[in-house]
Design an enzyme around this catalytic site. Structure first.
Site, mmCIF file in Angstrom:
data_model
loop_
_atom_site.group_PDB
_atom_site.id
_atom_site.type_symbol
_atom_site.label_atom_id
_atom_site.label_comp_id
_atom_site.label_asym_id
_atom_site.label_seq_id
_atom_site.Cartn_x
_atom_site.Cartn_y
_atom_site.Cartn_z
ATOM 1 N N TYR A 1 -37.621 8.641 32.347
ATOM 2 C CA TYR A 1 -39.011 8.176 32.399
ATOM 3 C C TYR A 1 -39.782 8.487 31.116
ATOM 4 C CZ TYR A 1 -38.171 7.585 37.419
ATOM 5 O OH TYR A 1 -37.684 7.195 38.642
ATOM 6 N N HIS B 1 -30.504 6.444 29.492
ATOM 7 C CA HIS B 1 -30.826 5.689 30.697
ATOM 8 C C HIS B 1 -32.325 5.538 30.893
ATOM 9 C CE1 HIS B 1 -32.076 9.026 33.556
ATOM 10 N NE2 HIS B 1 -31.650 9.702 32.519
ATOM 11 N N TYR C 1 -42.885 3.024 41.638
ATOM 12 C CA TYR C 1 -43.636 4.240 41.950
ATOM 13 C C TYR C 1 -43.736 5.187 40.761
ATOM 14 C CZ TYR C 1 -40.100 7.990 42.147
ATOM 15 O OH TYR C 1 -39.180 8.949 41.817
ATOM 16 N N ARG C 2 -43.009 4.882 39.693
ATOM 17 C CA ARG C 2 -42.904 5.819 38.571
ATOM 18 C C ARG C 2 -42.166 5.063 37.476
ATOM 19 N NH1 ARG C 2 -39.690 11.510 39.592
ATOM 20 N NH2 ARG C 2 -39.924 12.488 37.538
ATOM 21 N N ASP D 1 -32.091 15.609 42.359
ATOM 22 C CA ASP D 1 -30.688 15.451 41.958
ATOM 23 C C ASP D 1 -30.283 16.468 40.905
ATOM 24 O OD1 ASP D 1 -29.806 12.976 43.432
ATOM 25 O OD2 ASP D 1 -31.523 12.150 42.388
#
Length: 565
Positions: free
Chosen positions: A112, A427, A508-509, A174
């Protein structure tokens, strides 16, 4: 890798904060250095100093998973406050210059944007380097009070060291290296019954954009029990005894304003811990065919609503489990080609998994677990060919054995292996929300997989099941040293945002590069939501210093079009 600033040296940062000239920047940095000490100030002066680091050792200077130029989302300097007073002093210094601050906790917001600031040249405040104390663990109330630098692993190790693991667990995501406070502020999730982290917080301490300190909820009520502490500074005063028990207090509930926001800097947070349930069993249900996803999700919905599925379970595509086990080169000689159905079926057979794999856990005394397990098996038996596994039914190193730890609050780092699916793996996360409905799941899967294939990237994804919705986490893995792959990954996430918004699915993010695009999709009634957020932003932060552009909310001093990619 950056420059520690000697107290009086003049330096030229690679990226100056917008609207701040070199002389003003150096004056500001010298003043900050006087506050926190030279060891806690780093100025970035050269591209040669930029290093992507790793999850275990983030560099805090930029986004390590860059889909644009490596130095696009980059700090001018990184400063590590030692305490709340340091934070307040830095905030007050930034206001006259409208100098942008970008607070982080640990810098591991992986996928993110990491620690990178939305506005190039912002001053990154590394809140977790020095402010990393577990301030309280209350067994009777089953809560903790932490500073920004306390990780999930830190809390787990504290519980073990103090012989509290038989009483309390910490819910973990995670990866266990992230900040409890930071993950909660980003509205992250874990996988025990306490998986909605924001729901499980109670009480925040916030440095506001004017430098004032505020406690929320019951924390706004002074604690009367210790009159001898009246001489303490506000940040050192004890909390009200209910602050970590009842999050709402009186009047408007403001805590949500400080999640995914740019209205303040959180310096302390209360978090509920999960009482040891007295028994635990993880399990795996393998689902053989792609099209079985629809039925599986429709089976999951009533079980989750009725709390037969007690925790936050996941239904993962075979590529995600395969990527945890090995890089793509272990399954095919042609790593540039997107895997097709036959190859995916062969991988599933090799790993003794399904095309989709459902991971969950059962908690409580054995009679309770047996009853729930029977209900779960009975429901999923409606899927022809579904198979059921407990941990000991799977080989060492299996994904179920990793999830077995995660779902009982034991942090790991093993899930990070899927980033190495490709060489120089990086990623992005694309994270739309949808109802727990089979039709929605299939439609999202078909759209996202088709777009991944158009981008010549493998679909890697998982559905994380909340109480009444699904987070569909699409893991866009790319080679960050391949400029063409970076462009394709950027195209992919931008295209998926529009595809999903057209179907009523919002994220959501998200990553720094697409925050404005996503905020633009939340545009009901001529964008009243964004306009309201801008009103609050400009009222609370009139100089626009606090994380400008975070979540697509910009202060009035900025021309958004100059910063939108």
């Amino acid at each position: 890798m950056s420059t520690t600033l000697p107290v009086r040296e003049t330096v030229t940062p690679l990226a100056l904060p917008p609207g701040v000239d070199l002389a003003a920047f150096n004056t500001f940095i010298r003043a900050v250095t006087d506050i926190v000490g030279a060891d806690n100030v780093r100025v970035i002066t050269s591209l040669d100093q930029i290093d992507d680091g790793s999850y275990e050792a983030p560099t805090h200077t930029h986004d390590p998973h860059h889909i644009v130029d490596q130095d696009y989302f980059m700090a001018s300097a990184v400063v590590a406050p030692r305490n709340v007073a340091d934070v307040q002093a830095i905030v007050k210094l930034a206001n006259p210059l409208s100098l942008p601050l970008w607070p982080i906790s640990i810098g591991r917001n992986s996928g993110y944007g990491g620690a990178g600031p939305r506005v190039r040249g912002s001053l990154v405040l590394n809140m977790g380097q020095n402010m990393n104390k577990i301030l309280e663990v209350n067994v009777e109330g089953a809560y903790c009070l932490v500073e920004p630098g306390v990780t999930f692993m830190d809390m787990h190790e504290y519980l073990v060291k103090n012989n509290l693991r038989d009483k309390l667990w910490i819910d973990v995501p995670d990866l266990g290296g992230g900040s409890i406070l930071g993950n909660t502020l980003e509205r992250g999730v874990g996988y025990t019954p306490y998986g909605d982290h924001f729901m499980m917080h109670s009480g925040m301490e916030i440095v506001l954009p004017n430098g004032e300190l505020m406690r929320t909820g019951m924390g706004a009520l002074p604690d009367p029990r210790k009159p001898e502490t009246m001489g303490l500074k506000p940040e050192d005063q004890p909390w009200n005894s209910s602050a970590q028990l009842f999050p709402y207090g009186f009047g408007p509930y403001v805590d949500g304003l400080f999640t995914q926001s740019n209205l303040g800097i959180c310096t302390k947070m209360g978090m509920w811990l999960f009482p040891n349930p007295g028994g635990y069993q993880s399990y795996l249900v393998t689902i053989p065919r792609d099209e079985d996803l629809k039925l599986a999700v429709d089976i999951i919905r009533p079980l989750r609503l009725a709390m037969v599925l007690q925790n936050v379970p996941t239904i993962r595509h075979i590529t995600m489990d395969a990527a945890v086990m090995a890089p793509k080169s272990a399954y095919t000689n042609d790593t540039d080609k997107v895997l097709g159905d036959e190859e995916l079926d062969a991988i599933a057979e090799k790993l003794n998994l399904g095309r989709w794999n459902f991971y969950g856990a059962i908690y409580g005394p054995e009679p309770v677990r047996q009853a729930l397990w029977g209900a779960i098996q009975g429901a999923f038996s409606a899927i022809p060919g579904a198979k059921f596994f407990l941990k000991d039914d799977t080989p060492e190193g299996s994904v179920l054995r990793i999830r077995d730890l995660t779902m009982q609050g034991i942090p790991t780092f093993d899930e990070l292996r899927w980033v190495s699916w490709l060489p120089n793996g990086a990623h992005l996360f694309f994270s739309p929300i949808a109802p727990v409905q089979g039709e929605d799941a299939m439609a999202q899967y078909e759209i996202t997989r088709r777009r991944c294939e158009e981008a010549k990237l493998d679909f890697i994804g998982t559905f994380t099941i909340g109480m009444r919705e699904m987070h569909h986490i699409v893991c866009i893995v790319f080679n960050k040293r391949d400029e063409d792959q970076k462009r394709r990954a950027h195209w992919l996430i931008r295209t998926l945002i529009d595809d999903c918004a057209a179907r009523g699915w919002g994220e959501y993010r998200t990553h720094l590069a697409v925050m404005d695009q996503i905020m633009g999709t939340y545009n009901w009634n001529n964008g009243s939501f964004l306009r309201f957020n801008e009103l609050i932003k400009n009222a609370v932060d009139p100089n626009g210093i606090m994380a400008p552009g975070k979540s697509g909310v910009w202060p009035k001093q900025y021309k958004k079009e100059e910063h939108v990619l």
